[in-house]
Design an enzyme around this catalytic site. Structure first.
Site, PDB file in Angstrom:
ATOM      1  CG  ASP A 347      29.613   3.365 -19.117  1.00  0.00           C
ATOM      2  OD1 ASP A 347      30.216   4.088 -18.315  1.00  0.00           O
ATOM      3  OD2 ASP A 347      28.759   3.791 -19.926  1.00  0.00           O
ATOM      4  CD  GLU A 376      29.175   4.747 -14.503  1.00  0.00           C
ATOM      5  OE1 GLU A 376      29.474   5.935 -14.351  1.00  0.00           O
ATOM      6  OE2 GLU A 376      28.657   4.318 -15.560  1.00  0.00           O
TER       7      GLU A 376
END
Ligand SMILES: [Ca+2]
Ligand SMILES: [Ca+2]
Length: 626
Positions: A347, A376
């Site tokens: 993330d 990400e």
């Protein structure tokens, strides 16, 4: 702001307590502290990792030990081939960091004794034999990831929905609340997913999020080593991976290094003042990842981007602290070895300390060379994305080791094409920027995900456009990812709770079960079968797995491209025109090579194109050349 001040206040309290108890224990002590400190055995209430493995390539492991005033105790270890290299503590005496040399140690139990005066506490540290089920096999272009928010997919075990020890209880009527979906639910649908044709499941974080609100999405981790009990147990997760592997499927784990939830132990008892980024007043990140690769960027903007908090309840971790960095890196390897996963989706990748992230990727790949890691990287164009992707040349000297990025530029191009009926040339143009990547085949591509409006809604529920977009996603370069429920045309957007709505049929008593043909509408079944046909075909297509991409400038909204390997050539034609189109095929000769027919894998029909080809309006052909 409130939360941060609380954090600082707690920290001050901790520092004061430690100063008093260690240096000044004879004077003016609160009664409780003085009595407890002198009389008790050393307190060890948490050791992380709780166990490790013998025979890892990295010859050391760092244990993070928590217990009241544990820094005052002396740590020793017994056993052959294992030794303590160093014991470090920071400004909070309630933590010590023990570096173990395990190079020559065999699997077994190694008692660590903490001694203070005549009092001893023993922790039996175990080195397990390597997990023979760990595959860490990575992903390639024949894979398709199916992204699941476990709380919203299937409630496989209604008994775990609420837990006494976890503050937020289940409430399915609250779209931002916990709905009860879990790991058992995902496991129960592996056959469904395998039949659909996806090869890989990616669950949003299942680790504990003991937060009063918004805990369902999993991105406010409060325990890096334990599944959230409302999702299930570590053993259930490991079992899910084993089950997936037995069906020739793979599992990608979602992790967050950038921030934690403020319900984490660290926020109650900070290991050190610099464990998190502290600000005079609450400071959010500016979410401007572009600043980090910008040679003209101010230091101020870069600092706010990296060190600002992602949200008020998500303290930003300071990975300049080497103990924290090591802690995070080890936790990821622990999960790979423990559960046997095949990839990690990281993330908020650019929000972390970037050098530490490169080091982390290298550390993981050193242990598991085939492992897949995708960051990400939510950036507005390939220029910025490429800064983070391995193989590129960054003129500021930053060397990145990340092989797969989240291809938001492709997502954006798909959106531009079908949100407002723009031209399919948007997609063509975006892919012409692939020169910025050394190899775009590892890019994760998608029509939507858990953070953006669902594609079908964005396309104004136009199934023809949805099919064109799907055919594109599943045949262009890269590793596709599908958001759960896309196969049944779930369409909501706007509010996060809405676009992450429950999969119909995942809860007992649901009005319909869309996991079954009978529970889907005619339109849903039509699209489901369309997607399934391409998914099942692409699993064994050599051109998809190993082939290159070659594309042509679109004319009259007809975009043609080929995927070609030594063994197979697939010719894809997307007619985004509202009229049928007939065109000369001469300009495609370099891949057609004189061939005049092939099988369209979607319709199963033979398509002939002797000189000219005709394709119906709003139709995709995926033609295996004969
Ligand atoms: Ca449940
Ligand atoms: Ca950060």
């Amino acid at each position: 702001m409130k939360l941060l001040k609380t954090g600082v206040a707690l920290l001050s309290a901790v520092l004061m307590a430690s100063t008093v108890s260690v240096a000044d224990h004879e004077v003016n002590l609160p009664e409780k502290t003085s009595v407890v400190k002198k009389a008790k055995k050393p307190v060890v209430d948490l050791v992380e990792p709780a166990f490790w493995w013998a025979g890892m390539k990295s010859s050391t492991v760092m244990l993070t030990v928590h217990g009241e005033n544990i820094a005052a105790a002396k740590a020793t270890i017994e056993g052959e081939g294992i030794s303590i290299k160093a014991v470090n503590s920071l400004d909070n005496p309630n933590y010590v960091f023990i570096d173990l040399d395990i190079k020559d140690a065999k699997a077994g139990s190694y008692p660590i004794t903490f001694t203070e005066g005549k009092k001893k506490t023993v922790y039996n540290f175990e080195l397990k034999a390597r997990n023979s089920e760990t595959k860490a096999q990575g992903l390639n272009q024949s894979d398709v990831m199916y992204l699941i928010m476990p709380d919203r997919f299937v409630n496989g075990n209604p008994d775990n929905d609420s837990q006494e020890s976890l503050v937020q209880k289940a409430d399915r009527s609250d779209r931002g609340g916990r709905h009860g979906g879990d790991i058992a639910g995902v496991t129960s649908k592996l056959d469904y997913l395998n039949d659909l044709g996806v090869t890989t499941v990616w669950l949003t974080p299942f680790l504990e999020n003991n937060q009063p609100g918004w805990s369902y999405h999993g991105y406010a981790i409060t325990d890096f080593y334990h599944a959230d009990a409302r999702h299930g147990s570590n053993a259930e997760y490991k079992n899910m991976v084993t089950q997936a592997h037995s069906k020739d499927m793979k599992v990608v784990m979602d992790l967050v290094f950038n921030h934690i939830g403020n319900g984490h132990l660290w926020m109650k008892d900070l290991p050190s003042e610099d464990w998190i980024h502290q600000w005079e007043e609450f400071t959010k990140t500016n979410y401007k990842g572009e600043a980090l690769s910008d040679p003209n960027a101010s230091d101020y903007d870069k600092k706010i981007m990296s060190n600002g908090w992602f949200d008020g309840h998500m303290p930003d971790l300071n990975q300049d602290n080497p103990y924290l960095a090591k802690y995070l890196m080890q936790a990821s390897v622990w999960w790979i070895e423990y559960a046997g996963i095949d990839g990690i989706r990281m993330d908020t990748y650019p929000y972390n300390k970037k050098e530490m992230m490169s080091e982390w990727v290298s550390y993981v790949l050193n242990e598991y060379p085939d492992f897949y890691i995708v960051g990400e990287t939510w950036l507005p164009g390939a220029t910025w994305e490429s800064y983070w992707k391995a193989g590129g040349k960054n003129n500021d000297g930053f060397v990145t080791t990340l092989k797969s990025i989240s291809d938001f530029p492709v997502w954006d191009a798909v959106n531009r094409t079908w949100r407002n009926d723009w031209s399919i040339t948007e997609i063509y143009k975006t892919l012409t920027e692939d020169f910025l990547y050394d190899d775009a085949s590892q890019n994760k591509i998608f029509l939507d995900n858990h953070d953006v409006d669902r594609a079908f809604g964005v396309f104004k529920k136009d199934v023809e456009n949805m099919k064109l977009a799907t055919a594109f996603l599943l045949t262009t370069r890269g590793i596709p990812q599908i958001f759960y429920g896309t196969e049944i045309l779930m369409s909501k957007g706007g509010d996060h709770g809405d676009l992450r709505e429950d999969f119909p049929g995942g809860w007992e008593g649901d009005k319909r079960d869309a996991f079954t043909e009978a529970g889907r509408s005619e339109e849903e079944n039509d699209y489901f079968n369309y997607m399934r046909t391409i998914l099942q075909w692409r699993r064994s297509s050599d051109a998809i797995e190993n082939g290159k991409l070659k594309h042509w400038v679109p004319f009259n909204e007809v975009y043609a491209y080929a995927r070609y390997s030594d063994k197979q050539t697939v010719f894809v034609v997307l007619n985004n025109n509202k009229e049928d189109q007939t065109f000369d095929v001469k300009r495609f000769e370099e891949v057609l090579k004189g061939k005049t027919s092939g099988k369209d894998i979607i319709s199963g029909k033979t398509i002939t194109f002797d000189g000219k080809m005709t394709i119906p309006a709003k139709t995709a052909y995926i033609i295996e050349l004969k």
